[in-house]
Design an enzyme around this catalytic site. Structure first.
Site, mmCIF file in Angstrom:
data_model
loop_
_atom_site.group_PDB
_atom_site.id
_atom_site.type_symbol
_atom_site.label_atom_id
_atom_site.label_comp_id
_atom_site.label_asym_id
_atom_site.label_seq_id
_atom_site.Cartn_x
_atom_site.Cartn_y
_atom_site.Cartn_z
ATOM 1 N N ARG A 165 1.225 5.141 -2.609
ATOM 2 C CA ARG A 165 1.581 4.570 -1.302
ATOM 3 C C ARG A 165 2.346 5.619 -0.497
ATOM 4 O O ARG A 165 1.794 6.644 -0.195
ATOM 5 C CB ARG A 165 2.368 3.282 -1.481
ATOM 6 C CG ARG A 165 1.748 2.163 -0.728
ATOM 7 C CD ARG A 165 2.258 0.811 -1.066
ATOM 8 N NE ARG A 165 3.500 0.788 -1.782
ATOM 9 C CZ ARG A 165 4.473 -0.056 -1.554
ATOM 10 N NH1 ARG A 165 4.354 -0.924 -0.590
ATOM 11 N NH2 ARG A 165 5.555 -0.058 -2.283
ATOM 12 N N GLY B 184 -0.797 -4.972 -6.364
ATOM 13 C CA GLY B 184 -1.728 -4.120 -7.120
ATOM 14 C C GLY B 184 -1.497 -4.259 -8.623
ATOM 15 O O GLY B 184 -0.360 -4.267 -9.065
#
Ligand code: F6P
Length: 326
Positions: free
Chosen positions: A175, A14
């Site tokens: 996450r 990411g």
């Protein structure tokens, strides 16, 4: 002194604000010390497909203030295979690359560790992720910017929440880690954070409702860390609708807005220091370490620790938030 003549640099996983500042710092520090630099596009994918270009000092001009990554990024499935990594190694050698600097999160550094072991290549990792979930560093590149994005969203939502006397659940990224949610809640003056690290410790939702909203407040903001454990903001809101139907509940999922934007000064400084440190580390013959920051000092964290060990949430911060939300 090492005899590294040429380094390759890539961003992977990411994207995170500040990655460009890190690319700039690595490139310029390497050139300053007489090394050649190759920019590898699209992370490990570009190493396999040979998207590799010479990088000069002017190639990293005017990027320190830009979000995203000029090198682009990807999550490469092929690099997970032995064949993929063999192709990556061939291309690396064909370009004369002696060492790599990998900027990314957990998955990217795991890939770096395997590659380094297989081919005996010096690799230095820079922690680039908004999640701040890497062990051995107080902060990761991009975390501070994402936190500021969250806080400005919370400020705006508070206006409408208080106008309507509503209970808002705002879902933030991370996450499986609660750093963005917890510190976003403290900085945004939110009533609570629901984080995966505390799912088995206590009923965070019940505590929030009983201690805050029900007693003294007409509106409330609760930050929820995205996670299977928390159920995300939608999951929490569903539960409230069933168990506390008297509340007017709304959900906002901040999503990828948290990944973009111009990096904060703190992220630019962190990325610049870490980028320089990556080249220092290579010159000191360090290998397979992640650059970390610990009490404002640069540290080298072995990949094995950075990836495998779990970065703990500071329990005092959880107590502080609780105290400040009465
Ligand atoms: O690791 C950074 C991160 O933004 C996480 O917070 C999030 O869970 C994930 O990446 C989202 O990934 P993608 O951009 O592939 O949807």
């Amino acid at each position: 002194m090492s005899n590294i003549k040429c380094i390759g640099i890539l961003t992977s996983g990411g994207d995170a604000p500040g990655m460009n500042a890190a690319i700039r710092a690595v490139t310029r520090a390497a050139i300053y010390h007489g090394m050649n630099v190759k920019g590898i596009y699209r992370g490990y994918k570009g190493l396999i497909t040979n998207e590799i270009l010479d990088f000069k000092t002017q190639d990293v001009s005017n990027i320190i203030q830009r979000g995203g990554t000029i090198l682009k990024t990807a999550r490469s499935e092929e690099f997970r295979t032995i064949e993929g990594r063999a192709k990556a190694y061939e291309n690396m050698k064909a370009h004369g690359i002696d060492a790599l600097v990998v900027i990314g999160g957990d998955g990217s550094l795991t890939g770096a560790r395997i590659f380094a072991q297989e081919y005996d290549i010096p690799i230095i990792g820079l922690p680039g992720t908004i999640d701040n979930d890497l062990y051995g560093t107080d902060s990761t590149i991009g975390y501070d910017t994402a936190l500021n994005t969250i806080v400005s969203a919370v400020d705006k939502i508070r206006d409408t929440a208080s106008s309507h006397d509503r209970l808002f659940f705002i879902e933030v990224m991370g996450r499986e880690a609660g750093f963005l949610a917890l510190n976003g809640a403290i900085a945004g003056g939110a009533e609570a954070a629901i984080i995966p690290e505390y799912m088995f410790e206590k009923d965070q939702l019940a505590e929030t409702i009983e201690n805050g909203f029900r007693k003294t407040k007409n509106s409330s903001i609760v930050l929820v860390a995205e996670s299977e454990l928390t159920g995300g903001a939608m999951g929490v809101a569903e539960r409230v609708k069933k168990e506390y139907p008297q509340f007017d509940v709304r959900v906002t999922i901040l999503g990828h807005v948290q990944r973009g934007g111009t990096p904060t000064a703190n992220d630019r400084i962190l990325a610049s220091r870490m980028g320089v440190a990556a080249i220092d580390a290579l010159m000191e013959d360090q290998r397979n370490v992640m650059i970390g920051i610990d009490n404002d000092k640069i540290v080298y964290v072995p990949f094995s620790k950075a990836i495998k060990e779990h970065k703990p949430i500071d329990a005092k911060l959880v107590d502080d938030l609780h105290m400040l939300s009465i």
